[in-house]
Design an enzyme around this catalytic site. Structure first.
Site, PDB file in Angstrom:
ATOM      1  N   GLU A 137       6.937  -3.800  -9.299  1.00  0.00           N
ATOM      2  CA  GLU A 137       7.707  -4.144  -8.105  1.00  0.00           C
ATOM      3  C   GLU A 137       8.070  -5.640  -8.159  1.00  0.00           C
ATOM      4  OE1 GLU A 137       5.968  -2.325  -4.598  1.00  0.00           O
ATOM      5  OE2 GLU A 137       6.190  -0.349  -5.477  1.00  0.00           O
TER       6      GLU A 137
HETATM    7  C1  HEC Z   1      10.446  -2.208  -6.201  1.00  0.00           C
HETATM    8  C2  HEC Z   1      10.608  -1.546  -4.922  1.00  0.00           C
HETATM    9  C3  HEC Z   1       9.796  -2.029  -3.733  1.00  0.00           C
HETATM   10  C4  HEC Z   1       9.662  -3.316  -3.273  1.00  0.00           C
HETATM   11  C5  HEC Z   1      10.221  -4.594  -3.864  1.00  0.00           C
HETATM   12  C6  HEC Z   1       8.884  -3.218  -2.054  1.00  0.00           C
HETATM   13  N1  HEC Z   1       8.565  -1.915  -1.792  1.00  0.00           N
HETATM   14 FE1  HEC Z   1       7.586  -1.214  -0.167  1.00  0.00          FE
HETATM   15  N2  HEC Z   1       7.475   0.618  -1.004  1.00  0.00           N
HETATM   16  C7  HEC Z   1       8.032   0.970  -2.212  1.00  0.00           C
HETATM   17  C8  HEC Z   1       7.506   2.248  -2.657  1.00  0.00           C
HETATM   18  C9  HEC Z   1       7.861   2.977  -3.947  1.00  0.00           C
HETATM   19  C10 HEC Z   1       6.586   2.665  -1.648  1.00  0.00           C
HETATM   20  C11 HEC Z   1       5.678   3.883  -1.704  1.00  0.00           C
HETATM   21  C12 HEC Z   1       4.499   3.440  -2.573  1.00  0.00           C
HETATM   22  C13 HEC Z   1       3.335   4.368  -2.682  1.00  0.00           C
HETATM   23  O1  HEC Z   1       3.148   5.229  -1.837  1.00  0.00           O
HETATM   24  O2  HEC Z   1       2.552   4.217  -3.626  1.00  0.00           O
HETATM   25  C14 HEC Z   1       6.597   1.612  -0.622  1.00  0.00           C
HETATM   26  C15 HEC Z   1       5.862   1.662   0.549  1.00  0.00           C
HETATM   27  C16 HEC Z   1       5.882   0.668   1.522  1.00  0.00           C
HETATM   28  C17 HEC Z   1       5.221   0.741   2.807  1.00  0.00           C
HETATM   29  C18 HEC Z   1       4.390   1.902   3.328  1.00  0.00           C
HETATM   30  C19 HEC Z   1       5.130   2.693   4.387  1.00  0.00           C
HETATM   31  C20 HEC Z   1       4.334   3.840   4.934  1.00  0.00           C
HETATM   32  O3  HEC Z   1       4.879   4.606   5.745  1.00  0.00           O
HETATM   33  O4  HEC Z   1       3.158   4.020   4.572  1.00  0.00           O
HETATM   34  C21 HEC Z   1       5.467  -0.440   3.465  1.00  0.00           C
HETATM   35  C22 HEC Z   1       5.004  -0.841   4.849  1.00  0.00           C
HETATM   36  C23 HEC Z   1       6.282  -1.256   2.564  1.00  0.00           C
HETATM   37  N3  HEC Z   1       6.520  -0.551   1.407  1.00  0.00           N
HETATM   38  C24 HEC Z   1       6.682  -2.559   2.850  1.00  0.00           C
HETATM   39  C25 HEC Z   1       7.141  -3.429   1.855  1.00  0.00           C
HETATM   40  C26 HEC Z   1       7.189  -4.883   1.996  1.00  0.00           C
HETATM   41  C27 HEC Z   1       6.780  -5.659   3.222  1.00  0.00           C
HETATM   42  C28 HEC Z   1       7.676  -5.370   0.823  1.00  0.00           C
HETATM   43  C29 HEC Z   1       7.866  -6.823   0.432  1.00  0.00           C
HETATM   44  C30 HEC Z   1       6.685  -7.668   0.474  1.00  0.00           C
HETATM   45  C31 HEC Z   1       7.944  -4.225  -0.037  1.00  0.00           C
HETATM   46  N4  HEC Z   1       7.589  -3.074   0.617  1.00  0.00           N
HETATM   47  C32 HEC Z   1       8.500  -4.319  -1.301  1.00  0.00           C
HETATM   48  C33 HEC Z   1       8.951   0.223  -2.924  1.00  0.00           C
HETATM   49  C34 HEC Z   1       9.088  -1.151  -2.807  1.00  0.00           C
END
Ligand code: HEC
Ligand code: HEC
Length: 349
Positions: A143
């Site tokens: 990421e």
């Molecule tokens: C490269 C793509 C990517 C980036 C950059 C990214 N995310 Fe995500 N995010 C995801 C993915 C894929 C998931 C699901 C991951 C898992 O379940 O393992 C996720 C899950 C989440 C969730 C969980 C939501 C839930 O309903 O449980 C949150 C909150 C979130 N991200 C916030 C953020 C924040 C804040 C940042 C920056 C600091 C960020 N993400 C950066 C791809 C990304």
């Protein structure tokens, strides 16, 4: 008065908001302005952690950080790269988001709204609070692939951030905790509760005959029977972990990775169905690209074995006609909240 920080006083059936007396906790946050969280009718109270009250300064800082690629190692990826507002803060129609260096993850990016009602985050519930969740994507090699010390030193030497942290947390010495708190504050304000279906419940809109039929089928135990897991109304999920029969042998062990409990194999967090029209593809691995494919899964494709959730295992195959599946899809589309998808309060600052 202190309780107002913890439990915003909101009537379930009336539009109201959560007013916080800014004079509370003067030592913790001397110069901040408390944020008035407007919760739409139909959604429950939101419990705000006492150690991270919502302030205008904290939310504005969290929003800026959410959109800033400074959090990634090479300055190319922000949270918003994978969480885009017009897709209810899920990614575009790609199955797996691309991180820095163009590397792919193994799970579909989750939409972000109504997070303040949830207790566990990620598909497997691996993060126990919104604050804790923030550091995972920053450090994840596929990421943002940055170290916390790397992020903190970039923020510390930035022309604007030290002053913004000073305003929000009364200290310009930036810490990981402050970074986590600011982003979590912004995330708690991302509330979605003004879809056509919400307006219908408030007597402000009418459902078509097909949408009405779809809602009935969603509730009907020998038809859709979606509501046992995706509750009707409010958050449209109880957020419990379940196995919905995708694989005989789960490729991604899901909740098992967190609990190491065999019976949790292939269990994932039951997602909300709000804004589902714009968050394709579907499921933790984005295996279905359309809602029709999802309905085909629940009508005939689901696998029944000892891991399958009992609410699903008891349903008979081919219980819905195409017309009935069309109606459920039409109903699901009434859950799109266009105000949320375009609300300038959540856009890039
Ligand atoms: C490269 C793509 C990517 C980036 C950059 C990214 N995310 Fe995500 N995010 C995801 C993915 C894929 C998931 C699901 C991951 C898992 O379940 O393992 C996720 C899950 C989440 C969730 C969980 C939501 C839930 O309903 O449980 C949150 C909150 C979130 N991200 C916030 C953020 C924040 C804040 C940042 C920056 C600091 C960020 N993400 C950066 C791809 C990304
Ligand atoms: C036994 C509980 C259960 C039942 C019944 C159920 N679901 Fe689900 N649903 C889940 C779980 C758990 C997931 C997440 C599974 C995963 O990603 O591996 C899910 C995922 C989904 C998704 C994908 C969401 C996303 O963000 O990717 C949609 C759409 C969906 N369900 C719609 C329905 C509909 C429509 C019905 C009724 C026909 C239904 N579900 C019945 C538990 C259930």
């Amino acid at each position: 008065m202190k309780n107002f920080f913890r439990y915003c006083a909101i009537g379930i059936l009336m539009v109201s908001s959560c007013k916080v007396d800014p004079s509370i906790d003067p030592e913790l946050l001397p110069h901040t302005h408390s944020h008035d969280l407007s919760i739409p009718e139909g959604l429950p109270d939101m419990i705000i952690p006492t150690n991270n009250p919502l302030t205008e300064e904290g939310i504005a800082l969290g929003r800026k950080l959410f959109y800033d690629p400074i959090l990634s190692k090479d300055g190319t990826i922000s949270c918003a790269s994978c969480h885009r507002q017009s897709f209810a803060f899920s990614d575009t129609s790609i199955q797996f988001s691309l991180g820095i260096d163009g590397l792919e993850g193994t799970r579909n990016a989750m939409p972000l709204f109504n997070l303040g009602y949830q207790k566990k985050f990620f598909w497997d519930g691996g993060a126990a609070s919104l604050e804790d969740q923030v550091i995972a994507p920053i450090q994840n090699p596929v990421e943002m692939h940055e170290t916390l010390s790397g992020v903190l030193s970039k923020l510390q030497s930035h022309p604007e951030y030290p002053a913004l942290f000073q305003k929000a947390f009364a200290s310009s010495q930036i810490t990981t905790t402050m970074l986590m708190k600011a982003i979590a504050q912004f995330e708690r304000t991302m509330i979605s509760g003004n879809s056509k279906f919400d307006q219908y419940l408030r007597g402000q809109a009418t459902l078509s005959q097909q949408e009405q039929l779809g809602m009935n089928l969603y509730m009907q135990e020998d038809k859709g029977d979606c509501f046992h897991c995706h509750t009707l109304g409010s958050t449209f999920s109880d957020f419990e972990f379940r196995n919905n029969g995708l694989d005989a042998v789960p490729v991604d062990p899901g909740r098992y990775l967190v609990t190491l409990n065999e019976s949790d194999r292939g269990k994932f967090k039951t997602p909300s169905l709000r804004n589902i029209e714009v968050t394709a593809p579907y499921m933790h691995d984005g295996r279905f690209s359309t809602l029709q494919e999802v309905l085909n899964h629940y009508n005939s494709g689901f696998i029944v074995n000892e891991l399958t959730d009992p609410n699903l295992a008891i349903l008979s195959k081919n219980r819905m006609t195409q017309q009935e599946m069309d109606a459920i899809i039409a109903f699901l589309k009434t859950l799109t909240d266009y105000e949320f998808l375009t609300n300038p309060r959540f856009s890039k600052p």
